[in-house]
Design an enzyme around this catalytic site. Structure first.
Site, PDB file in Angstrom:
ATOM      1  CB  SER A  86       3.651   5.941   6.992  1.00 27.09           C
ATOM      2  OG  SER A  86       3.283   5.929   5.628  1.00 27.09           O
ATOM      3  CE  LYS A 143       2.658   0.543  12.777  1.00 28.03           C
ATOM      4  NZ  LYS A 143       1.277   0.352  12.334  1.00 28.03           N
ATOM      5  CG  ASN A 156       4.180   1.422   9.338  1.00 26.50           C
ATOM      6  OD1 ASN A 156       3.539   0.929   8.421  1.00 26.50           O
ATOM      7  ND2 ASN A 156       3.834   2.559   9.925  1.00 26.50           N
ATOM      8  CG  ASN A 202       3.018   4.687   1.667  1.00 27.77           C
ATOM      9  OD1 ASN A 202       3.829   4.322   0.819  1.00 27.77           O
ATOM     10  ND2 ASN A 202       2.307   3.847   2.394  1.00 27.77           N
ATOM     11  CB  THR A 203       4.139  10.826   4.799  1.00 27.76           C
ATOM     12  OG1 THR A 203       2.759  10.458   4.873  1.00 27.76           O
ATOM     13  CG2 THR A 203       4.258  12.322   5.031  1.00 27.76           C
ATOM     14  CG  ASN A 236      -0.402   0.688   2.411  1.00 27.67           C
ATOM     15  OD1 ASN A 236      -0.474   1.907   2.547  1.00 27.67           O
ATOM     16  ND2 ASN A 236       0.217  -0.086   3.315  1.00 27.67           N
ATOM     17  CG  PHE A 274      -0.577   9.309   6.925  1.00 25.99           C
ATOM     18  CD1 PHE A 274      -0.499   7.959   7.216  1.00 25.99           C
ATOM     19  CD2 PHE A 274       0.434  10.144   7.415  1.00 25.99           C
ATOM     20  CE1 PHE A 274       0.559   7.445   7.963  1.00 25.99           C
ATOM     21  CE2 PHE A 274       1.479   9.645   8.161  1.00 25.99           C
ATOM     22  CZ  PHE A 274       1.547   8.294   8.428  1.00 25.99           C
TER      23      PHE A 274
HETATM   24  C1  LIG Z   1      -3.696  -0.729   3.612  1.00 29.52           C
HETATM   25  C2  LIG Z   1      -2.841  -0.468   4.812  1.00 29.52           C
HETATM   26  C3  LIG Z   1      -2.890   0.777   5.419  1.00 29.52           C
HETATM   27  C4  LIG Z   1      -2.108   1.036   6.539  1.00 29.52           C
HETATM   28  N1  LIG Z   1      -2.184   2.256   7.130  1.00 29.52           N
HETATM   29  C5  LIG Z   1      -1.457   2.502   8.246  1.00 29.52           C
HETATM   30  C6  LIG Z   1      -1.582   3.739   8.914  1.00 29.52           C
HETATM   31  O1  LIG Z   1      -2.367   4.606   8.543  1.00 29.52           O
HETATM   32  N2  LIG Z   1      -0.802   3.927  10.021  1.00 29.52           N
HETATM   33  C7  LIG Z   1       0.063   2.980  10.498  1.00 29.52           C
HETATM   34  O2  LIG Z   1       0.736   3.207  11.501  1.00 29.52           O
HETATM   35  N3  LIG Z   1       0.173   1.790   9.882  1.00 29.52           N
HETATM   36  C8  LIG Z   1      -0.563   1.529   8.780  1.00 29.52           C
HETATM   37  N4  LIG Z   1      -0.466   0.309   8.172  1.00 29.52           N
HETATM   38  C9  LIG Z   1       0.505  -0.678   8.704  1.00 29.52           C
HETATM   39  C10 LIG Z   1      -0.140  -1.672   9.649  1.00 29.52           C
HETATM   40  O3  LIG Z   1      -0.656  -1.046  10.783  1.00 29.52           O
HETATM   41  C11 LIG Z   1       0.895  -2.730  10.080  1.00 29.52           C
HETATM   42  O4  LIG Z   1       1.942  -2.109  10.801  1.00 29.52           O
HETATM   43  C12 LIG Z   1       1.506  -3.459   8.892  1.00 29.52           C
HETATM   44  O5  LIG Z   1       0.526  -3.720   7.906  1.00 29.52           O
HETATM   45  C13 LIG Z   1       2.140  -4.795   9.295  1.00 29.52           C
HETATM   46  O6  LIG Z   1       1.197  -5.658   9.883  1.00 29.52           O
HETATM   47  P1  LIG Z   1       0.478  -6.858   9.073  1.00 29.52           P
HETATM   48  O7  LIG Z   1       1.566  -7.654   8.418  1.00 29.52           O
HETATM   49  O8  LIG Z   1      -0.298  -7.609  10.113  1.00 29.52           O
HETATM   50  O9  LIG Z   1      -0.400  -6.215   8.065  1.00 29.52           O
HETATM   51  C14 LIG Z   1      -1.236   0.024   7.048  1.00 29.52           C
HETATM   52  C15 LIG Z   1      -1.208  -1.232   6.444  1.00 29.52           C
HETATM   53  C16 LIG Z   1      -1.984  -1.494   5.339  1.00 29.52           C
HETATM   54  C17 LIG Z   1      -1.926  -2.850   4.698  1.00 29.52           C
END
Ligand SMILES: Cc1cc2nc3c(=O)[nH]c(=O)nc-3n(C[C@H](O)[C@H](O)[C@H](O)COP(=O)(O)O)c2cc1C
Length: 355
Positions: free
Chosen positions: A180, A213, A242, A182-183, A116, A120
């Protein structure tokens, strides 16, 4: 029909579209009080061995929904009905923003992963605060805050402080997200000299337990530095990790062509576990460690707990695992605790690392 069959149909629809539809359906279903109560009875963690109190907050179960699924807290009544022990909403920023252009969410099915670059997209900290004020809830709610995109990195501390001021008092815990991918420039805030003013700015406006985080793509020295800073500033803990910018080992054809973004799910698991182990070795019980990244099975979850995680989170595992996923994982953890003769979850935290 099995979830596998349902998933096959859902995966025919573009990822962000189906996310919105399923989320809307879940919100609707859980608005029906008797249905919500029935789901809660069947799916929520009831075994007292799974409960724990960390940074002064009682969690009925250790597995929470990770940040990013419910960015604006529009589904606060959904997650405990689905069996999660808590939720982390956000990331919200001080200013509402629309995020990156679509498409910005992709599935990597051969890896059971996601990529992704949402950036934000959210309605702002103020709107989330209104929603939190109205909500009466059963499980803890963490709020994850990030930097508004148009704000320069040098002015980040003020921007985080503005969010913390409105949502901090309404949250059970607050997470400063500097990780993140993506910023643009956000991950530069991992450096201790940049992170310190951000964390102290947030601490100046709220006494809510504060966590940071972090990214999985840090060097060992950077991880140690952040851990030391977190202890020095009296943070409640660290959320690790993350998504990763690495594309190493991906098996889904065409994954390299999808462009920028962070990968989540199993490809991240090993690195996320390594970061957890490094943190636990460095800080032991001085901080609460929340492990997230590639947790899919009971084995994964148990490994993180015994490596030092007091709490867990998942996002991608839920997408691929379906509505019973949280229950499956937490039932599995309860069985491991009973089989291992542990009287509580807390007793198992870090038990493999201490051996
Ligand atoms: C579509 C998507 C959007 C996410 N948006 C955020 C976010 O806004 N803030 C954040 O701290 N992490 C965000 N994450 C990261 C997740 O919170 C997590 O740290 C990461 O996906 C790893 O965990 P997982 O393997 O269980 O998905 C996002 C992940 C995905 C897949």
């Amino acid at each position: 029909m099995s979830y596998r069959a349902v998933r096959r149909v859902m995966f025919l629809v573009p990822a962000e579209q189906i996310h919105m539809w399923v989320f809307a359906a879940l919100r609707l279903l859980t608005k029906v009080a008797p249905l919500r109560a029935a789901m809660h009875r069947r799916l929520a963690p009831h075994d007292p061995v799974l409960a724990s109190t960390v940074f002064g907050v009682r969690f009925p179960g250790p597995l929470g929904l990770a940040a990013g699924f419910d960015k604006d807290g529009t589904g606060l009544h959904v997650w405990d009905a689905l069996g999660f022990g808590y939720m982390e909403v956000g990331t919200v920023t001080a200013h509402p923003q629309s995020g990156n252009p679509v498409p910005r969410l992709f599935r990597l099915p051969a890896d059971r992963a996601l990529l992704n670059r949402m950036g934000f997209n959210n309605r702002g900290a103020g709107e989330l605060a209104t929603r939190l004020t109205r909500h009466v809830y059963d499980v803890p709610i963490g709020v994850n805050i990030g930097k508004s995109r148009f704000v320069e990195i040098e002015a980040a501390a003020d921007d985080y402080r503005a969010s913390a001021r409105v949502v901090g008092p309404l949250a059970d815990f607050l997470v400063v997200n500097v990780s993140s991918p993506n910023t643009p420039g956000l991950r530069d805030l991992h450096a201790a000299e940049a992170l310190r003013p951000v964390l102290t700015a947030v601490q100046s406006v709220t006494s809510t337990p504060l966590l940071v985080k972090i990214a999985p793509d840090l060097s060992d020295a950077e991880i140690d530095e952040i851990a030391d800073l977190a202890v020095e500033l009296g943070l409640a803990g660290i959320v690790a990790t993350n998504t990763t910018v690495s594309r190493e080992g991906l098996e889904t054809p065409g994954a390299d062509m999808l462009g920028e973004g962070g990968v989540s799910g199993p490809p991240l698991a090993e690195r996320s576990l390594d970061v957890l182990r490094r943190l636990y070795a460095r800080v032991g019980d001085k901080l609460v460690l929340i492990s997230v990244g590639g947790i899919e099975t009971t084995d994964d979850a148990w490994q993180r707990i015994t490596a030092g995680a007091s709490l867990l989170q998942g996002y991608t595992g839920f997408i691929y695992g379906g509505g019973l996923w949280a229950k499956r994982i937490q039932d599995g953890i309860a069985n491991r605790l009973h089989d291992g003769g542990f009287r509580s979850l807390a007793e198992a935290v870090g038990s493999a690392a201490r051996r």
